[in-house]
Write an enzyme that holds these catalytic residues in place. Sequence first.
Site, PDB file in Angstrom:
ATOM      1  N   GLU A 167       4.246  -7.020   2.927  1.00  0.00           N
ATOM      2  CA  GLU A 167       3.537  -8.276   2.215  1.00  0.00           C
ATOM      3  C   GLU A 167       3.371  -8.897   0.752  1.00  0.00           C
ATOM      4  O   GLU A 167       2.981  -8.280   0.045  1.00  0.00           O
ATOM      5  CB  GLU A 167       1.987  -7.958   2.518  1.00  0.00           C
ATOM      6  CG  GLU A 167       1.238  -6.927   3.721  1.00  0.00           C
ATOM      7  CD  GLU A 167      -0.195  -6.121   3.606  1.00  0.00           C
ATOM      8  OE1 GLU A 167      -0.255  -5.769   2.834  1.00  0.00           O
ATOM      9  OE2 GLU A 167      -0.932  -6.668   4.552  1.00  0.00           O
ATOM     10  N   GLU A 171      -1.040 -13.686   1.011  1.00  0.00           N
ATOM     11  CA  GLU A 171      -2.285 -13.333   1.045  1.00  0.00           C
ATOM     12  C   GLU A 171      -3.479 -13.576   0.356  1.00  0.00           C
ATOM     13  O   GLU A 171      -3.035 -13.814  -0.961  1.00  0.00           O
ATOM     14  CB  GLU A 171      -2.387 -11.211   0.270  1.00  0.00           C
ATOM     15  CG  GLU A 171      -2.957 -10.950   1.011  1.00  0.00           C
ATOM     16  CD  GLU A 171      -3.666  -9.008   1.240  1.00  0.00           C
ATOM     17  OE1 GLU A 171      -2.125  -8.760   1.234  1.00  0.00           O
ATOM     18  OE2 GLU A 171      -4.259  -8.641   0.916  1.00  0.00           O
ATOM     19  N   CYS A 185     -10.297  -6.273   2.905  1.00  0.00           N
ATOM     20  CA  CYS A 185      -9.545  -6.051   0.953  1.00  0.00           C
ATOM     21  C   CYS A 185     -10.300  -8.063   0.918  1.00  0.00           C
ATOM     22  O   CYS A 185     -10.676  -8.359   0.023  1.00  0.00           O
ATOM     23  CB  CYS A 185      -8.538  -5.341   0.556  1.00  0.00           C
ATOM     24  SG  CYS A 185      -7.092  -6.906   2.322  1.00  0.00           S
TER      25      CYS A 185
END
Lengths: 634, 634
Positions: free
Chosen positions: A315, A331, A411
């Site tokens: 990520e 993200e 998240c």
Amino acid sequence: MKVQSQIRQGAYSSDAFIRKYQRLVSDTVLPYQYAVLNDKAEGAEKSHVVQNFINAGKAVRGEDTGDGFYGMVFQDSDAAKWIEAAAYSLRNFPDPVLEKQVDDLVDIIAAAQDEDGYLDTYFIIKDKDKRWTNLLEAHELYCAGHMIEAACAYYEACGKRKLLDVMMKNAEHIYKVFIENNHGGFPGHPEIELALMKMYRLTGNEKCLSLAEYFINTRGTDTDFYKRECEARSWKVWGCDPGNGEYQQSNIPLRKAERAKGHAVRAVYLYTGMADLAAETCDSELFEACKRLWDSITKRQMYITGGIGSTVHGEAFSTDYDLPSDTAYAETCASIGLMFFASRMLENEVNGEYSDVMEQAFYNTVLAGMQLDGKRFFYVNPLEVVPGISGVAPTHRHDLTQRPGWYACACCPPNAARLISSFGKYAYGENENTIFCHLYAAGTVCFENGMKLVCETDYPYGFTVRYKVSGSGCLAVRIPGWSSSYSLTVNGSSFTGAPEKGYVYIKTDGDSEIVLTLDDTPRFVYASPKIPRLTGYAAVCRGPLVYCFEGADNDGDVLQLGLDTEGSISTAEEPELLCGTVRLGVPAFRTAQTDGLYTAQRPAYTACTAYAVPYYTWGNRGENQMRVWLPVRK
Amino acid sequence: MKVQSQIRQGAYSSDAFIRKYQRLVSDTVLPYQYAVLNDKAEGAEKSHVVQNFINAGKAVRGEDTGDGFYGMVFQDSDAAKWIEAAAYSLRNFPDPVLEKQVDDLVDIIAAAQDEDGYLDTYFIIKDKDKRWTNLLEAHELYCAGHMIEAACAYYEACGKRKLLDVMMKNAEHIYKVFIENNHGGFPGHPEIELALMKMYRLTGNEKCLSLAEYFINTRGTDTDFYKRECEARSWKVWGCDPGNGEYQQSNIPLRKAERAKGHAVRAVYLYTGMADLAAETCDSELFEACKRLWDSITKRQMYITGGIGSTVHGEAFSTDYDLPSDTAYAETCASIGLMFFASRMLENEVNGEYSDVMEQAFYNTVLAGMQLDGKRFFYVNPLEVVPGISGVAPTHRHDLTQRPGWYACACCPPNAARLISSFGKYAYGENENTIFCHLYAAGTVCFENGMKLVCETDYPYGFTVRYKVSGSGCLAVRIPGWSSSYSLTVNGSSFTGAPEKGYVYIKTDGDSEIVLTLDDTPRFVYASPKIPRLTGYAAVCRGPLVYCFEGADNDGDVLQLGLDTEGSISTAEEPELLCGTVRLGVPAFRTAQTDGLYTAQRPAYTACTAYAVPYYTWGNRGENQMRVWLPVRK
């Protein structure tokens, strides 16, 4: 120079575009997330967050812990982010039911705190002796950081200090461990640094500042710390490689960092704390490092949507200019973190570069992260999806064509909720005699310096921003980099002062009306030829909004479309479309389908109008093709 | 109809372009590989291949096995592929030293065979009891297949049958295990099927045919075989997932297969065996399955270079139309296998589609796999490299900018060597009364049907192909799909017969001279708009050669280049460049560099000539940018 451009305590309320989103958070997102935390949301994966705190409370009291701990090692942070979002929301929309829910949850959390101030349900329930033995993976400091942010926000919103006291005690405990007892090391996932800076500013407790300073100054100096830690323990969470210092930003002293690398969310959370500390302590060396990292992200590694961290592998940031549209990671949380970083850079230096990026990230990637109904969320924000490839091809599995619901690793949804609810904190700032308008957001703001501002605008669809200012001082209004022209009047007269680093500074005394009009012309945008994946392509933007082409507006196929950049783009208000939007009609060509994969026959194409909608609205009409960038045919 | 279009026994020699490559194999590749096999190549990774056979011989004789087995479980196949390549090369260039090396190695191999006919050094040395317990991973049948191919080739080349006898005995053993003793299962890595078909054709031994038929007909019918096998054993090689039937083409009966999936090399080796069997047994159902798989590859999953298997994940086929240039896998061996498959499809049906693809794969991906000096090799053949991203970004690690030397997994170099050395087998075919010219290759060919052909051509750089045919029968000459026009004369008179499925059929009696002239005009080629990664782009080809743009010819930067497809492409013979080539001058535009990542400023560009060289020559002048596809600016 200490700029203090972010508002910290001032009241803020908004309406229009942002208000709608804040309502969505209060009416849909927060209740749903509360149900999830309490394992009462139908169809959602088991969360166990509240139960973990309840069970930890039993452990603290020496009782049986029932069904023990469940979930990710950082499960506690879901509660923290929810409380923080709820706090901001309560400031936008007082709500006794929600406030009661927060109070009850705070009671549960407080009861879970150990006598010495320690608070992390994973270790309290599972194994006290393992505390602080796995900073690399165990997220104790990360969870503490989020709960500190929640405590500050809730105190600011409702004046209740129970959670703040809990977290002050927790911070004192952490101070004891790391400073007095010299434990060594720094968090695997940065977050506590920026949280400690918040608490320091709110409470003035110097230990918070020292601790933040300690984590930032130590990181990357003791490059073998995680390896030694790993050798000294006999347990693991996932078995992260302690030698992968790039991933966790621990391979080089932060002051020497030249390039943003590794896990994108960790990186920008860390850089936020660094910029916070630099502003607070007037640390120019640290600020210079922040500027290099900022440039590394925004000048070489950022999508046009403000998305960062282009690769699914870790990520993470990839190499410079590697910005694939279709296999993007980008993200939602990373763009939220980029907004944090930008807002803290503004504390060091008022410069439109930072606010431009903050706006770019917000109106595109952050908003795209949430379904228009507030019920589903993207973690990953590709700039192109093609059903049949996206979500299916091995390199595209993470690039979904539709937003899923709540995730096990939850998240992004609460992160988006707390960001949207606290939009005013990013939109406005102040210091002794100046109020800063970084972003355009309708609403009323009362500043600590005594000035008051009422802003009226239909931004991002309306391009006139009307400020009514009362009080004596200076109004700093950002002129966005994307606006090729603008006009500005003060009490009806044209204001001719030139912008300094993207801001015009207008002195006011008594009541003034300031009207800013920005360029509403849709524009083609071209990428640097250093980005291999975008050569020969263009995107379409209007104001801060990046647009995209979806099959739903284009006969089901956007791969056949090429742009005619010599033509001009038309606009059409569409109040019924996608919760109200402006759709663009873009001059284009449609290539005919060909037989076979390759042909020497020049493809036939016909002129057409391609229709584009704002990127933040994509994927709200079922699975279909979507592209931000189209080839330029002319 | 049994076409028998592949020459099997006929003598063949060539000169000009192909001859140069065959010389390179005999003079450079084979000696180097021989040194590697014997652990005498400086700087190469340890191979131990010959030593494994020596040690296995000791095990068979009950002696101490010295340093045991070393290397991959399929290490034996390196020796097999080398012998096969050496055999073909000996037919091109008789060489007593090389022949002696082969004979010596055959002696060593023969001595390593177990009494019952079993031959695999991994199991003979390590553990006899584990034989045939891990078909999924252990490559026993794969290694046997390669050694069978080697045995057939060496017998054909030099008339020596020692290795053939060894492998006949081995095949009898395998027959006993799988047919008589009903062991069950099929090879994890197909290869033995096509090898058994070769041995059947050479020897007429029906057991070879039955065994090939068994493996092909069983595969995918017993979908739980690997799972049961995995449960029954307590050891593993890598721990491959026995449930991943797609990867190993075992999830569906082959006759029902609709789509090429999984590991690309395994797939095309298997499909080759299927097409072989279909031709040999006139099995139209099996041939229909082959045609579907052929279409699935060549009409939806193939690069313009004839590369297949676009994703690094499992070295596999991805989804349809997912053909990224920069993250391509496109293994050299997969294109070699595609040539095998094409050549066997021609045995079922003479159709230019198959020969076109065979040519496309050969002149582009297969040749690109080898450095021009024959000393270094690509496994992975991207269609774009950008230093700084390629080989560095996490998604691009496998896409190297320069050919490395010998690999631990040494499949591609010897595979390229055997393919190049046996080029004539793919170029020509025959049946009772017809000789087939599938590919254009200078040289003399004597056919079993008594006809003889001398071909003169400078192909792929010259576009006249002159055939002198003696004997009575029919000459079938392919007219390639890429040639938009052609002329054909027979003894000076224009031949007006229309092609049937890409071939013209010319009756000859006595001596005839046939002259084919193909279109030598360079051409722009466009991709289907179904391939997302190629929309708005074009490539440049001439004859069978795909061209590419390298920094070396274009001021160090090809990302700034866009094509002017309305202009025409010039050619320049460059005898000194890249071992002699024709460079193309392509009308183009160069975009100016811009500040920052994105700009609304329309980029400035200037007309220029972009220079292109054949794709097979790329990466021979140091690390630089390379692109096959460029954006079309006009």
